[in-house]
Design a protein around this motif. Structure first.
Motif, PDB file in Angstrom:
ATOM      1  N   LYS A   1       0.716  -1.057   0.259  1.00 57.17           N
ATOM      2  CA  LYS A   1      -0.062  -0.138   0.185  1.00 57.17           C
ATOM      3  C   LYS A   1       0.837   1.456   0.023  1.00 57.17           C
ATOM      4  CE  LYS A   1      -3.780   2.202   2.406  1.00 57.17           C
ATOM      5  NZ  LYS A   1      -4.766   2.130   3.881  1.00 57.17           N
ATOM      6  N   GLN A   2       1.889   1.215   0.607  1.00 63.39           N
ATOM      7  CA  GLN A   2       2.942   2.510   0.785  1.00 63.39           C
ATOM      8  C   GLN A   2       3.436   2.826  -0.616  1.00 63.39           C
ATOM      9  OE1 GLN A   2       5.603   3.006   3.844  1.00 63.39           O
ATOM     10  NE2 GLN A   2       4.804   1.508   5.302  1.00 63.39           N
ATOM     11  N   SER A   3       3.845   1.682  -1.269  1.00 58.64           N
ATOM     12  CA  SER A   3       4.537   1.910  -2.846  1.00 58.64           C
ATOM     13  C   SER A   3       3.313   1.917  -3.764  1.00 58.64           C
ATOM     14  CB  SER A   3       5.272   0.968  -2.977  1.00 58.64           C
ATOM     15  OG  SER A   3       4.850  -0.453  -3.369  1.00 58.64           O
ATOM     16  N   GLY A   4       1.825   1.854  -3.324  1.00 57.21           N
ATOM     17  CA  GLY A   4       0.950   1.672  -4.371  1.00 57.21           C
ATOM     18  C   GLY A   4       1.048   0.418  -5.539  1.00 57.21           C
ATOM     19  N   ALA A   5       1.694  -0.608  -4.757  1.00 62.86           N
ATOM     20  CA  ALA A   5       1.885  -1.534  -5.640  1.00 62.86           C
ATOM     21  C   ALA A   5       0.770  -2.612  -5.795  1.00 62.86           C
ATOM     22  CB  ALA A   5       3.040  -2.599  -5.077  1.00 62.86           C
ATOM     23  N   GLN A   6       0.611  -3.493  -6.623  1.00 59.36           N
ATOM     24  CA  GLN A   6      -0.393  -4.458  -7.014  1.00 59.36           C
ATOM     25  C   GLN A   6       0.225  -5.670  -6.181  1.00 59.36           C
ATOM     26  OE1 GLN A   6      -1.048  -4.313 -11.570  1.00 59.36           O
ATOM     27  NE2 GLN A   6      -2.855  -5.219 -10.479  1.00 59.36           N
ATOM     28  N   HIS A   7      -0.607  -6.760  -6.014  1.00 52.19           N
ATOM     29  CA  HIS A   7      -0.136  -7.821  -5.472  1.00 52.19           C
ATOM     30  C   HIS A   7       0.655  -8.538  -6.161  1.00 52.19           C
ATOM     31  CE1 HIS A   7      -3.381  -8.837  -8.404  1.00 52.19           C
ATOM     32  NE2 HIS A   7      -2.847 -10.013  -8.897  1.00 52.19           N
ATOM     33  N   GLN A   8       1.523  -9.676  -5.677  1.00 53.14           N
ATOM     34  CA  GLN A   8       2.553 -10.245  -6.215  1.00 53.14           C
ATOM     35  C   GLN A   8       1.968 -11.416  -7.340  1.00 53.14           C
ATOM     36  OE1 GLN A   8       5.387 -10.532  -8.179  1.00 53.14           O
ATOM     37  NE2 GLN A   8       6.334  -9.760  -6.168  1.00 53.14           N
ATOM     38  N   THR A   9       2.695 -11.548  -8.182  1.00 54.82           N
ATOM     39  CA  THR A   9       2.231 -13.003  -9.123  1.00 54.82           C
ATOM     40  C   THR A   9       3.100 -13.865  -9.143  1.00 54.82           C
ATOM     41  OG1 THR A   9       2.555 -12.076 -11.165  1.00 54.82           O
ATOM     42  CG2 THR A   9       0.696 -11.487 -10.326  1.00 54.82           C
ATOM     43  N   TYR A  10       3.098 -15.149  -9.127  1.00 56.19           N
ATOM     44  CA  TYR A  10       4.008 -16.084  -9.019  1.00 56.19           C
ATOM     45  C   TYR A  10       3.995 -17.262 -10.393  1.00 56.19           C
ATOM     46  CZ  TYR A  10       3.906 -14.508  -4.447  1.00 56.19           C
ATOM     47  OH  TYR A  10       3.944 -13.609  -3.380  1.00 56.19           O
ATOM     48  N   ALA A  11       5.240 -17.875 -10.618  1.00 56.28           N
ATOM     49  CA  ALA A  11       5.352 -19.209 -11.326  1.00 56.28           C
ATOM     50  C   ALA A  11       5.983 -20.168 -10.559  1.00 56.28           C
ATOM     51  CB  ALA A  11       6.028 -18.910 -12.635  1.00 56.28           C
ATOM     52  N   LEU A  12       5.724 -21.529 -11.074  1.00 56.34           N
ATOM     53  CA  LEU A  12       6.485 -22.510 -10.234  1.00 56.34           C
ATOM     54  C   LEU A  12       7.421 -23.126 -11.233  1.00 56.34           C
ATOM     55  CD1 LEU A  12       6.894 -24.650  -8.024  1.00 56.34           C
ATOM     56  CD2 LEU A  12       4.926 -25.848  -9.208  1.00 56.34           C
ATOM     57  N   GLY A  13       8.586 -23.118 -11.085  1.00 59.73           N
ATOM     58  CA  GLY A  13       9.631 -23.742 -12.037  1.00 59.73           C
ATOM     59  C   GLY A  13      10.121 -25.261 -11.600  1.00 59.73           C
ATOM     60  N   ILE A  14       9.868 -25.888 -12.580  1.00 60.10           N
ATOM     61  CA  ILE A  14      10.384 -27.486 -12.044  1.00 60.10           C
ATOM     62  C   ILE A  14      11.677 -27.669 -13.006  1.00 60.10           C
ATOM     63  CG2 ILE A  14       9.760 -29.747 -12.450  1.00 60.10           C
ATOM     64  CD1 ILE A  14       7.661 -28.410 -11.058  1.00 60.10           C
ATOM     65  N   LYS A  15      12.530 -28.240 -12.269  1.00 55.35           N
ATOM     66  CA  LYS A  15      14.094 -28.291 -13.087  1.00 55.35           C
ATOM     67  C   LYS A  15      14.579 -29.748 -12.815  1.00 55.35           C
ATOM     68  CE  LYS A  15      18.670 -25.958 -12.980  1.00 55.35           C
ATOM     69  NZ  LYS A  15      19.451 -25.150 -12.285  1.00 55.35           N
ATOM     70  N   GLU A  16      15.370 -30.039 -13.710  1.00 55.60           N
ATOM     71  CA  GLU A  16      16.369 -31.314 -13.558  1.00 55.60           C
ATOM     72  C   GLU A  16      17.766 -30.847 -14.138  1.00 55.60           C
ATOM     73  OE1 GLU A  16      13.300 -34.919 -14.293  1.00 55.60           O
ATOM     74  OE2 GLU A  16      14.410 -34.108 -16.016  1.00 55.60           O
ATOM     75  N   VAL A  17      18.851 -31.282 -13.513  1.00 51.72           N
ATOM     76  CA  VAL A  17      20.098 -31.333 -14.329  1.00 51.72           C
ATOM     77  C   VAL A  17      20.290 -32.643 -14.751  1.00 51.72           C
ATOM     78  CG1 VAL A  17      22.575 -30.928 -13.910  1.00 51.72           C
ATOM     79  CG2 VAL A  17      20.915 -29.279 -12.785  1.00 51.72           C
ATOM     80  N   TRP A  18      20.518 -32.847 -16.097  1.00 52.29           N
ATOM     81  CA  TRP A  18      20.855 -33.974 -16.722  1.00 52.29           C
ATOM     82  C   TRP A  18      22.553 -34.201 -16.972  1.00 52.29           C
ATOM     83  CZ3 TRP A  18      17.932 -37.943 -19.539  1.00 52.29           C
ATOM     84  CH2 TRP A  18      16.203 -37.770 -19.268  1.00 52.29           C
ATOM     85  N   GLU A  19      22.996 -35.118 -17.132  1.00 52.06           N
ATOM     86  CA  GLU A  19      24.355 -35.425 -17.711  1.00 52.06           C
ATOM     87  C   GLU A  19      23.977 -36.204 -19.091  1.00 52.06           C
ATOM     88  OE1 GLU A  19      27.526 -38.708 -16.432  1.00 52.06           O
ATOM     89  OE2 GLU A  19      27.686 -36.953 -14.970  1.00 52.06           O
ATOM     90  N   VAL A  20      24.510 -35.598 -19.935  1.00 50.15           N
ATOM     91  CA  VAL A  20      24.153 -36.208 -21.329  1.00 50.15           C
ATOM     92  C   VAL A  20      25.356 -36.627 -22.085  1.00 50.15           C
ATOM     93  CG1 VAL A  20      22.211 -34.428 -21.880  1.00 50.15           C
ATOM     94  CG2 VAL A  20      24.368 -33.695 -22.420  1.00 50.15           C
TER      95      VAL A  20
ATOM     96  N   GLY B   1       6.940  -8.301 -11.229  1.00 49.01           N
ATOM     97  CA  GLY B   1       7.788  -7.198 -11.763  1.00 49.01           C
ATOM     98  C   GLY B   1       7.732  -5.878 -11.164  1.00 49.01           C
ATOM     99  N   PHE B   2       7.739  -4.728 -12.145  1.00 48.15           N
ATOM    100  CA  PHE B   2       7.724  -3.493 -11.710  1.00 48.15           C
ATOM    101  C   PHE B   2       6.493  -3.132 -10.968  1.00 48.15           C
ATOM    102  CE2 PHE B   2       7.144   1.097 -12.410  1.00 48.15           C
ATOM    103  CZ  PHE B   2       8.235   1.704 -12.149  1.00 48.15           C
ATOM    104  N   GLN B   3       5.337  -3.617 -11.139  1.00 49.93           N
ATOM    105  CA  GLN B   3       3.833  -3.145 -10.792  1.00 49.93           C
ATOM    106  C   GLN B   3       3.603  -3.772  -9.246  1.00 49.93           C
ATOM    107  OE1 GLN B   3       4.522  -4.097 -13.817  1.00 49.93           O
ATOM    108  NE2 GLN B   3       2.816  -3.919 -15.489  1.00 49.93           N
ATOM    109  N   SER B   4       4.499  -4.584  -8.883  1.00 54.62           N
ATOM    110  CA  SER B   4       4.104  -5.482  -7.792  1.00 54.62           C
ATOM    111  C   SER B   4       5.343  -5.080  -6.499  1.00 54.62           C
ATOM    112  CB  SER B   4       4.091  -6.738  -7.910  1.00 54.62           C
ATOM    113  OG  SER B   4       3.105  -7.160  -8.893  1.00 54.62           O
TER     114      SER B   4
END
Length: 538
Positions: free
Chosen positions: A193-212, A299-302
């Motif tokens: 509220k102090q910065s006038g920001a919107q709510h935060q939005t999110y994503a979920l990252g799924i990751k593997e490290v492969w040895e090829v 981002g910037f809005q949040s």
């Protein structure tokens, strides 16, 4: 225990801040005590990121980082961008401009930064969860760590250890995305509220490290995709980065404002790897490590106001990810540097209580602000669908350069974006083949996650009846699908009635449940220190 500065979280932002404070102490011949508390068993063990790394802030911190042996060694050699259909890959111009950047393991870089911090005199306490903000007359005066050695029934075990109070003249919260203490402080002081920001939005990252296989390894090769397997209303994309030592980082990021409660980010990732343009890159290889983590996409809005009485938010606790770039480590580190420089300046004056108000001003005058402002309209444009989003993104990126006189707003918060199950059909995901795609428990084993079983669950239900009365009926038990670690399962009781079972020991600390649960009934809290994943190359 009293310190001049207490930092919560040994990630890129927290360690950059700690190092800069000690560098300034050496330069100005002053002495400030700095400690960093980290819930992972080791520095870096909870760090997961893509990661194509922009070394701008690292160069500010250590101009000679190459000479000092930073694990930043594989420059980007190719930068590709594809639009996927179910069977084809359509090359598009790459907007990422990654030449000059490096393919790295962020957990390895953070481990190196931890060593550098300790060499400068920073006290780091891994294996301790910051579970409480300490206040004095509405001012943050430090944090307290969890009690350890509490049994599930609430009794003290023979291993009981009382939590520590770490008090600081200033406290920097660098917990990462959806930080437990950070969210408390944001609410208490109404920082959005102090910065006038919107709510935060999110994503979920799924990751593997492969040895090829050696013949398939192309050090520095970078690929991003959009489109399949996600539908045109679901924002997300994949990445494939060739690291050192025949290792390849592969992942899928799914925005958590998706509508279909039957969608499983984990299963979508398994489908992605079976694409005819992706599978050949992995065949003959093996998975070395698996993990998952949420990331900020607002981002910037949040961006909330980052200063509160007695401290500040830095890094992803505030939310400085540049979504179009798919990067946040460079902005996180820069925010840590700015906060550290402000803290040193204020503490050196000797006036009490110390204030960090000018950190907020420095942020707004920094390249972080310029960079996020220029990219502000790209993520919200995808609320209109994939193709409109790509069109707006191309216009903003190549023509307007982010200078249009308007700012798009985000849609509803992620948990409110979920539609009831009767509006959708269940998704029939293919069974894993055990070669390219895997069942969830096999993947979970590769995360090295571990919690002391005999401890109270850190995943709390505000109302224990909600899962069966609301989530199961209205959303087909969606928590069993959005969780990438099978923490939540609906199992039949003795009367064959489905009830929610919480397997808290599986938790990867991704925070998806805290974000996506439609009635906001699940509360993620900090477990005993040293629990959680054990990432080493993520």
């Amino acid at each position: 225990m009293d310190y001049d500065v207490v930092i919560v979280g040994a990630g890129p932002a927290g360690l950059a801040a700690a190092i800069r404070l000690k560098q300034l102490c050496d330069r100005e011949k002053r002495e400030l005590s700095v400690c960093v508390v980290e819930k992972g068993a080791e520095v870096g063990s909870h760090i997961l990121s893509g990661n194509v790394f922009e070394p701008r802030s690292l160069t500010e911190l250590f101009p000679d980082w190459k000479k000092q042996g930073a694990p930043v060694e594989i420059p980007v050699s190719e930068d590709k961008f594809w639009l996927l259909s179910s069977k084809h890959a359509i090359p598009l111009p790459s907007p990422f401009r990654n030449h000059g950047n490096y393919v790295i393991s962020l957990s390895q870089l953070v481990r190196w930064l931890g060593t550098k911090a300790e060499e400068l005199g920073v006290e780091i306490y891994p294996g301790f969860s910051a579970s409480e903000v300490l206040y004095d007359d509405n001012r943050v005066v430090g944090i307290a760590t969890n009690d350890m050695g509490i049994a599930k029934n609430g009794c003290k075990k023979s291993t009981f250890q009382k939590g520590m109070e770490l008090r600081g003249r200033l406290t920097l919260l660098a917990e990462g995305c959806r930080g437990y203490l950070s969210e408390e402080v944001i609410r208490k002081y109404q920082l959005r509220k102090q910065s006038g920001a919107q709510h935060q939005t999110y994503a979920l990252g799924i990751k593997e490290v492969w040895e090829v296989e050696e013949s398939k390894h192309r050090p520095g090769f970078v690929l991003h995709t959009v489109g399949w397997p996600l539908n045109t209303k679901t924002y997300g994309g994949s990445f494939l980065y060739h690291m050192a030592n025949r290792q390849v980082a592969v992942g899928l990021v799914v925005a958590l404002d998706y509508q279909n409660p039957y969608l499983s980010p984990y299963e979508e990732y398994q489908r992605f790897k079976q694409h005819p343009s992706i599978r050949p890159m992995l065949e003959g290889g093996k998975v070395v490590q698996y993990g998952a983590r949420t990331l900020n996409e607002g981002g910037f809005q949040s961006i909330p106001k980052t200063v509160f009485p007695g401290g500040a938010l830095i890094g992803c606790s505030a939310g400085f990810v540049n979504v179009p770039k798919i990067k946040g480590a460079h902005t996180a580190m820069k925010s840590g540097l700015l906060a550290a420089e402000t803290a040193f300046e204020q503490l050196s004056k000797g006036s009490e209580p110390a204030k960090l108000d000018s950190y907020w001003e420095r942020l707004q005058n920094s390249w972080i602000w310029d960079e996020l402002n220029a990219a502000r309209n790209i993520r919200p444009a995808f609320h209109y669908g994939l193709l409109p989003g790509l069109a707006v993104s191309a216009f903003e990126h190549y023509i307007s350069k982010g200078k249009l006189p308007y700012t798009l707003k985000h849609g509803r918060p992620d948990h409110l974006s979920t539609e009831v199950s009767k509006k959708h059909k269940p998704i029939d995901y293919p069974k894993p083949d055990g070669v390219i795609s895997f069942d969830l428990l096999t993947s979970l084993y590769r995360s090295n996650t571990n919690h002391e079983h005999d401890q109270p669950s850190h995943l709390l239900l505000r109302d224990p009846s909600i899962p069966e009365k609301v989530n199961l009926i209205d959303y087909a038990g969606l928590e069993s699908r959005y969780c990438p670690a099978r923490v939540y399962e609906y199992i039949p009781d003795e009367n064959e009635k489905l009830t929610l079972q919480i397997n808290a020991q599986n938790c990867l600390h991704c925070k998806a449940c805290d974000i996506k649960d439609p009635p906001q009934n699940i509360k993620w809290t900090t477990p005993e220190g040293a629990g959680g994943p054990g990432y080493s190359i993520m």
